[in-house]
Design a protein around this motif. Structure first.
Motif: not given
Length: 150
Positions: A63-79
């Motif tokens: 639906c194109d709704a904004e969900l997350f921003r790259s500033t809150e993304k992190f490397d968890s190495h979970c896949g």
């Protein structure tokens, strides 16, 4: 975590963006439909955004709704892509998920109620929230930050 496990799924607010199952099937390819509308999970380490570091916004593929921003993304190495917080507290709905023989918290798009993934907490990641929103890449679209928006 803000999911209230005492609430039945029927108490969720109605989605703002609604389509019939036939309209969803026309809009989404079969893999997208399986994840977004039937709560399937893509295989780990195959998603387009698992390792993406490009600044920008992640929106719902349905639906194109904004969900997350790259500033809150992190490397968890979970896949799968991992975020420690949604872009807006109202962007997602957290609901109990007792499938797979365990208690988890499902993350759905607040706008269209599409399945995005699950959120976990207490795993020890050095993030401000101690939460890991484990989101299927196939459920997202990434819009890179434009150079004129800096």
């Amino acid at each position: 975590m803000s999911a209230d496990s005492s609430l039945p799924n029927s108490s969720l607010p109605a989605p703002r963006f609604q389509l019939t199952p036939q309209e969803w099937r026309a809009k989404l390819d079969p893999e997208e439909y399986a994840v977004l509308r039937e709560a399937a999970t893509e295989r780990p380490f195959v998603g387009e955004y698992t390792d993406t570091k490009t600044p920008g916004v992640y929106t719902c593929k349905a639906c194109d709704a904004e969900l997350f921003r790259s500033t809150e993304k992190f490397d968890s190495h979970c896949g799968w892509p991992s975020f420690f917080d949604p872009a807006n507290s109202d962007a997602v709905i957290l609901k109990p998920d007792d499938s797979m023989g365990m208690r988890r918290v499902e993350v759905v798009c607040a706008n269209c109620h599409s399945h995005l993934g699950h959120v976990f907490e207490g795993e020890g990641y050095a993030t401000p929230t101690d939460q890991r929103y484990c989101i299927n890449s196939i459920a997202l679209k990434h819009a890179p930050e434009s150079s004129d928006s800096k």
